[in-house]
Design a protein around this motif. Structure first.
Motif, PDB file in Angstrom:
ATOM      1  N   ILE A   1      41.591  49.699  37.877  1.00 43.22           N
ATOM      2  CA  ILE A   1      40.564  49.972  36.648  1.00 43.22           C
ATOM      3  C   ILE A   1      39.632  48.732  36.804  1.00 43.22           C
ATOM      4  CG2 ILE A   1      40.300  49.792  34.430  1.00 43.22           C
ATOM      5  CD1 ILE A   1      42.810  51.447  34.045  1.00 43.22           C
ATOM      6  N   THR A   2      38.336  49.110  36.985  1.00 41.55           N
ATOM      7  CA  THR A   2      37.270  48.275  36.538  1.00 41.55           C
ATOM      8  C   THR A   2      36.791  48.305  35.312  1.00 41.55           C
ATOM      9  OG1 THR A   2      36.749  48.279  39.013  1.00 41.55           O
ATOM     10  CG2 THR A   2      35.126  47.319  37.449  1.00 41.55           C
ATOM     11  N   LEU A   3      36.673  47.120  34.244  1.00 45.16           N
ATOM     12  CA  LEU A   3      36.400  47.465  33.103  1.00 45.16           C
ATOM     13  C   LEU A   3      35.720  46.055  32.945  1.00 45.16           C
ATOM     14  CD1 LEU A   3      36.441  48.719  30.278  1.00 45.16           C
ATOM     15  CD2 LEU A   3      38.752  47.513  30.113  1.00 45.16           C
ATOM     16  N   LYS A   4      34.602  45.780  32.117  1.00 50.84           N
ATOM     17  CA  LYS A   4      33.903  44.620  31.819  1.00 50.84           C
ATOM     18  C   LYS A   4      33.772  43.808  33.199  1.00 50.84           C
ATOM     19  CE  LYS A   4      34.160  42.437  27.921  1.00 50.84           C
ATOM     20  NZ  LYS A   4      34.873  41.793  26.871  1.00 50.84           N
ATOM     21  N   GLY A   5      33.595  44.368  34.280  1.00 54.09           N
ATOM     22  CA  GLY A   5      33.111  43.474  35.313  1.00 54.09           C
ATOM     23  C   GLY A   5      34.627  43.067  36.184  1.00 54.09           C
ATOM     24  N   GLN A   6      35.685  43.367  35.744  1.00 53.84           N
ATOM     25  CA  GLN A   6      36.709  43.009  36.044  1.00 53.84           C
ATOM     26  C   GLN A   6      37.819  44.173  36.649  1.00 53.84           C
ATOM     27  OE1 GLN A   6      38.855  40.030  33.741  1.00 53.84           O
ATOM     28  NE2 GLN A   6      37.183  39.735  32.442  1.00 53.84           N
ATOM     29  N   ARG A   7      38.022  43.740  37.850  1.00 52.77           N
ATOM     30  CA  ARG A   7      38.995  44.864  38.626  1.00 52.77           C
ATOM     31  C   ARG A   7      40.379  44.356  38.822  1.00 52.77           C
ATOM     32  NH1 ARG A   7      37.196  48.690  42.700  1.00 52.77           N
ATOM     33  NH2 ARG A   7      39.226  49.314  43.934  1.00 52.77           N
ATOM     34  N   LYS A   8      41.078  45.215  38.253  1.00 49.65           N
ATOM     35  CA  LYS A   8      42.643  44.856  38.104  1.00 49.65           C
ATOM     36  C   LYS A   8      43.625  46.136  38.499  1.00 49.65           C
ATOM     37  CE  LYS A   8      41.840  40.939  35.894  1.00 49.65           C
ATOM     38  NZ  LYS A   8      42.210  39.602  36.387  1.00 49.65           N
ATOM     39  N   PRO A   9      44.542  45.970  39.167  1.00 53.17           N
ATOM     40  CA  PRO A   9      45.497  47.068  39.456  1.00 53.17           C
ATOM     41  C   PRO A   9      46.123  47.615  38.134  1.00 53.17           C
ATOM     42  CG  PRO A   9      46.651  44.720  40.316  1.00 53.17           C
ATOM     43  CD  PRO A   9      45.292  44.389  39.612  1.00 53.17           C
ATOM     44  N   VAL A  10      46.903  48.807  38.281  1.00 53.13           N
ATOM     45  CA  VAL A  10      47.425  49.546  37.330  1.00 53.13           C
ATOM     46  C   VAL A  10      48.410  50.478  38.149  1.00 53.13           C
ATOM     47  CG1 VAL A  10      45.713  49.150  35.509  1.00 53.13           C
ATOM     48  CG2 VAL A  10      45.769  51.238  36.926  1.00 53.13           C
ATOM     49  N   LYS A  11      49.383  50.910  37.409  1.00 56.66           N
ATOM     50  CA  LYS A  11      50.441  51.790  37.816  1.00 56.66           C
ATOM     51  C   LYS A  11      50.512  52.859  36.526  1.00 56.66           C
ATOM     52  CE  LYS A  11      55.248  52.807  39.082  1.00 56.66           C
ATOM     53  NZ  LYS A  11      56.457  52.241  39.033  1.00 56.66           N
ATOM     54  N   LEU A  12      50.211  54.153  36.817  1.00 54.30           N
ATOM     55  CA  LEU A  12      50.313  55.206  35.814  1.00 54.30           C
ATOM     56  C   LEU A  12      51.200  56.294  36.430  1.00 54.30           C
ATOM     57  CD1 LEU A  12      46.582  55.288  35.537  1.00 54.30           C
ATOM     58  CD2 LEU A  12      47.944  54.317  33.941  1.00 54.30           C
ATOM     59  N   ASN A  13      51.974  56.786  35.290  1.00 54.38           N
ATOM     60  CA  ASN A  13      52.795  57.910  35.502  1.00 54.38           C
ATOM     61  C   ASN A  13      52.078  59.254  35.371  1.00 54.38           C
ATOM     62  OD1 ASN A  13      54.962  56.015  35.349  1.00 54.38           O
ATOM     63  ND2 ASN A  13      54.396  55.970  33.239  1.00 54.38           N
TER      64      ASN A  13
END
Length: 176
Positions: A105-117
């Motif tokens: 997810i890229t939000l507010k210029g920051q890209r971070k990994p996520v795990k969704l179900n």
């Protein structure tokens, strides 16, 4: 294997969230302007490549004053960062109806990994001869991971907002 392209049906999809308020209840909201492009190998959603965007100014919590506050620099800075972007990186098939969706997810210029179900609800024909697929997507994020840090101390000494954001979305795709 044939590549199949899918588009989001925005009238039958929602990107919803909940966050704790005063640590005793939840406030719910959604993004009203979302788009997604998905590509699968045949009808195998375990092979899906997914890109979803949400217009940050479309945030809706059923309170105009709160929505405007969420759009400003205390939270999402929508003028500077107008879009949330999700891009899948891999999908783990748990069983025929359940997947673990990994992405960034890229939000507010920051890209971070996520795990969704992801719960796969099936494929069906619509009344116009089209083919549709339905999914429920859930997960939890920590808003501070993306620099959404605003908070205030309540009269009782506790925090006004939780850091954990629960995602609960319904997604309907239309085969192109």
């Amino acid at each position: 294997m044939a590549k199949i392209k899918w588009a989001l049906d925005p009238t039958h999809s929602e990107l919803g969230f909940k966050i704790r308020h005063l640590m005793i209840s939840n406030v719910s909201g959604s993004f009203r302007d979302i788009k997604a492009a998905v590509e699968t190998e045949d009808l195998d959603f375990g092979t899906a490549q997914i890109q979803l965007t949400a217009a940050m100014d479309s945030i809706f919590t059923n309170n105009e004053q709160r929505d405007n506050h969420l759009r400003n620099s205390d939270f999402f800075e929508v003028e500077k960062y107008p879009e949330l972007l999700f891009e899948s990186t891999r999908i783990e098939k748990v069983d025929d109806e359940t997947f673990a969706l990994h992405g960034d997810i890229t939000l507010k210029g920051q890209r971070k990994p996520v795990k969704l179900n992801v719960e796969f609800n099936g494929i069906t024909k619509d009344p116009w001869g089209g083919e549709r697929a339905g999914f429920q997507v859930t997960g939890k994020l920590n808003r501070t991971d993306w620099g959404v840090n605003f908070n205030a101390v309540a009269e009782t000494g506790g925090l006004m907002l939780g850091e954990e954001v629960k995602i609960n979305s319904e997604i309907q795709l239309v085969r192109q």
